[in-house]
Write an enzyme that holds these catalytic residues in place. Structure first.
Site, PDB file in Angstrom:
ATOM      1  N   SER A 191      40.202  -5.302  27.698  1.00  0.00           N
ATOM      2  CA  SER A 191      40.172  -4.332  26.600  1.00  0.00           C
ATOM      3  C   SER A 191      40.390  -2.934  27.188  1.00  0.00           C
ATOM      4  O   SER A 191      40.348  -2.755  28.415  1.00  0.00           O
ATOM      5  CB  SER A 191      38.811  -4.379  25.908  1.00  0.00           C
ATOM      6  OG  SER A 191      37.822  -3.912  26.798  1.00  0.00           O
ATOM      7  N   ASP A 215      43.691  -6.531  25.368  1.00  0.00           N
ATOM      8  CA  ASP A 215      42.894  -6.920  24.196  1.00  0.00           C
ATOM      9  C   ASP A 215      42.573  -5.659  23.382  1.00  0.00           C
ATOM     10  O   ASP A 215      42.121  -4.653  23.945  1.00  0.00           O
ATOM     11  CB  ASP A 215      41.605  -7.578  24.717  1.00  0.00           C
ATOM     12  CG  ASP A 215      40.774  -8.228  23.623  1.00  0.00           C
ATOM     13  OD1 ASP A 215      41.347  -8.618  22.590  1.00  0.00           O
ATOM     14  OD2 ASP A 215      39.542  -8.363  23.822  1.00  0.00           O
ATOM     15  N   HIS A 227      32.664  -9.979  16.695  1.00  0.00           N
ATOM     16  CA  HIS A 227      32.347  -9.816  18.120  1.00  0.00           C
ATOM     17  C   HIS A 227      30.832  -9.839  18.352  1.00  0.00           C
ATOM     18  O   HIS A 227      30.062  -9.483  17.460  1.00  0.00           O
ATOM     19  CB  HIS A 227      32.893  -8.474  18.622  1.00  0.00           C
ATOM     20  CG  HIS A 227      34.389  -8.414  18.653  1.00  0.00           C
ATOM     21  ND1 HIS A 227      35.110  -7.341  18.210  1.00  0.00           N
ATOM     22  CD2 HIS A 227      35.311  -9.311  19.071  1.00  0.00           C
ATOM     23  CE1 HIS A 227      36.401  -7.563  18.368  1.00  0.00           C
ATOM     24  NE2 HIS A 227      36.551  -8.750  18.875  1.00  0.00           N
ATOM     25  N   GLY A 228      30.443 -10.237  19.546  1.00  0.00           N
ATOM     26  CA  GLY A 228      29.044 -10.093  19.951  1.00  0.00           C
ATOM     27  C   GLY A 228      28.213 -11.350  19.760  1.00  0.00           C
ATOM     28  O   GLY A 228      28.736 -12.437  19.476  1.00  0.00           O
ATOM     29  N   GLY A 286      36.277 -12.961  18.376  1.00  0.00           N
ATOM     30  CA  GLY A 286      34.855 -13.162  18.082  1.00  0.00           C
ATOM     31  C   GLY A 286      34.506 -14.633  18.037  1.00  0.00           C
ATOM     32  O   GLY A 286      33.736 -15.067  17.188  1.00  0.00           O
ATOM     33  N   ASN A 304      39.436 -16.169  21.630  1.00  0.00           N
ATOM     34  CA  ASN A 304      38.904 -15.128  22.516  1.00  0.00           C
ATOM     35  C   ASN A 304      37.441 -15.365  22.860  1.00  0.00           C
ATOM     36  O   ASN A 304      36.620 -15.587  21.962  1.00  0.00           O
ATOM     37  CB  ASN A 304      38.991 -13.762  21.825  1.00  0.00           C
ATOM     38  CG  ASN A 304      40.392 -13.217  21.800  1.00  0.00           C
ATOM     39  OD1 ASN A 304      41.339 -13.883  22.202  1.00  0.00           O
ATOM     40  ND2 ASN A 304      40.524 -11.988  21.341  1.00  0.00           N
TER      41      ASN A 304
HETATM   42  N1  PH4 Z   1      37.113  -9.723  22.138  1.00  0.00           N
HETATM   43  C1  PH4 Z   1      36.409  -9.031  23.213  1.00  0.00           C
HETATM   44  C2  PH4 Z   1      36.303  -7.542  22.957  1.00  0.00           C
HETATM   45  C3  PH4 Z   1      35.609  -6.809  24.078  1.00  0.00           C
HETATM   46  O1  PH4 Z   1      35.526  -3.063  24.383  1.00  0.00           O
HETATM   47  P1  PH4 Z   1      35.006  -4.401  24.842  1.00  0.00           P
HETATM   48  O2  PH4 Z   1      35.422  -4.713  26.266  1.00  0.00           O
HETATM   49  O3  PH4 Z   1      33.528  -4.568  24.635  1.00  0.00           O
HETATM   50  O4  PH4 Z   1      35.761  -5.439  23.890  1.00  0.00           O
HETATM   51  O5  PH4 Z   1      38.296  -9.263  21.749  1.00  0.00           O
HETATM   52  C4  PH4 Z   1      36.620 -10.852  21.498  1.00  0.00           C
HETATM   53  O6  PH4 Z   1      37.192 -11.307  20.511  1.00  0.00           O
HETATM   54  C5  PH4 Z   1      35.372 -11.494  22.043  1.00  0.00           C
HETATM   55  O7  PH4 Z   1      34.674 -12.273  21.103  1.00  0.00           O
HETATM   56  P2  PH4 Z   1      33.158 -12.730  21.425  1.00  0.00           P
HETATM   57  O8  PH4 Z   1      32.281 -11.522  21.325  1.00  0.00           O
HETATM   58  O9  PH4 Z   1      32.813 -13.739  20.383  1.00  0.00           O
HETATM   59  O10 PH4 Z   1      33.152 -13.334  22.796  1.00  0.00           O
HETATM   60 ZN    ZN Z   2      38.369  -9.176  19.712  1.00  0.00          ZN
END
Ligand code: PH4
Ligand code: ZN
Length: 292
Positions: free
Chosen positions: A33, A65, A163-164, A195, A237
């Protein structure tokens, strides 16, 4: 065919994912990202991934990403990424089309493919009501128009993931009906699920056992990921599950061996647990293993 796309932020994560993919003889997508690029710095990420390409004879892609703007996408295209994502989902439909089109034109001129996003991923912390939630899901008719007008190569859609570590308040629920409609309208466009971490309960428990405070975390069950793949999702992802694995392993060492302060003593088990987690996904969830 379903591919896992795993987020990378440092050397141990890159090694864990590529070691796992190599042992499973599976192609793998590593993705960074813009905050990962800010943290690790683009040249370090690139060179470490080049090192993994020298070490292993499996296809390893490097993907941007959630590219937030044209400039970040251009930087990654120019620096040799295999693919970039432009995330214009926070903009209006027309602004998203215009931004995505601009990235597609540049990226394609350099032989790089583009993932775009339509719809919004909302977490439980966003506290959306039902009509808000409906507006956030991807509209299948808009998806068709969006792909036709932008020429993007793959599309991330919103069907209820986020996400998260807190994806659902009650039972996990995804709008497979929307996914099916999008796929009917776009049979040849690979669909991406963001996510999509399972928020593996054993890893959450291990984190909490060793002092973390992550109560009630919940992700997308493996059966739903399987159903998503049967309904045309091609890229899944995963970031949160790797974060949980790393945190759980480090916390265990800190708890069991408070006298330890050599980083290798806790980064090694962290790398091992991420590797096991990725192997499990490749083998048992995504089915991308080609191990003899
Ligand atoms: N992502 C990850 C995004 C991460 O800015 P950052 O590095 O915190 O961004 O694109 C996902 O889709 C991850 O999904 P998840 O949280 O279910 O693993
Ligand atoms: Zn994402």
């Amino acid at each position: 065919m379903l591919f896992g796309a795993f987020n990378v932020n440092n050397m141990e994560i890159i090694q864990a994912i590529t070691d796992a993919a190599n042992e499973e003889n599976s192609p793998v997508i590593l993705q960074a990202s813009s905050s990962a690029i800010k943290y690790a710095r683009i040249n370090y990420l690139k060179k470490m991934i080049e090192a993994s390409l020298e070490e292993y004879d499996i296809p390893i892609a490097l993907h941007l990403d959630h590219g937030p703007d044209f400039e970040t996408c251009k930087m990654c295209v120019d620096s040799g990424f295999s693919s970039v994502m432009i995330d214009g989902s926070k903009y209006s439909f027309e602004e998203n089309v215009a931004l995505t089109k601009k990235v597609v034109e540049y990226a394609h001129s350099k032989g790089v493919v583009v993932e775009a996003e339509l719809g919004k991923l909302a977490g439980v912390e966003d506290d959306v009501n039902v009509s808000d939630a409906d507006a956030m899901y991807t509209n299948p008719d808009e998806a068709k128009e969006f792909v036709e007008r932008t020429g993007c190569d793959s599309l991330a859609i919103a069907i209820g993931t986020s996400h998260g570590a807190y994806k659902f308040k009650g039972d996990a629920k995804l709008r497979f009906d929307i996914l099916q409609k999008v796929k009917e309208k776009l049979p040849h466009t690979p669909i991406v699920l963001h996510g999509a971490s399972t928020v593996i309960p054993e890893l959450v428990d291990m984190c909490n056992k060793y002092g973390a405070n992550i109560p009630g975390a919940k992700g997308v069950p493996d059966e739903m990921l399987h159903e998503a793949s049967l309904n045309g999702v091609s890229k899944i992802n995963v970031d949160t599950d790797l974060r949980l694995a790393m945190t759980a392993a480090i916390r265990k060492v800190f708890t069991d061996e408070p006298e330890t302060f050599d980083p290798r003593k806790y980064m090694l088990p962290a790398r091992d647990l991420i590797k096991q987690t990725v192997k499990h996904k490749i083998k048992d969830v995504f089915g991308s293993s080609n191990k003899a």
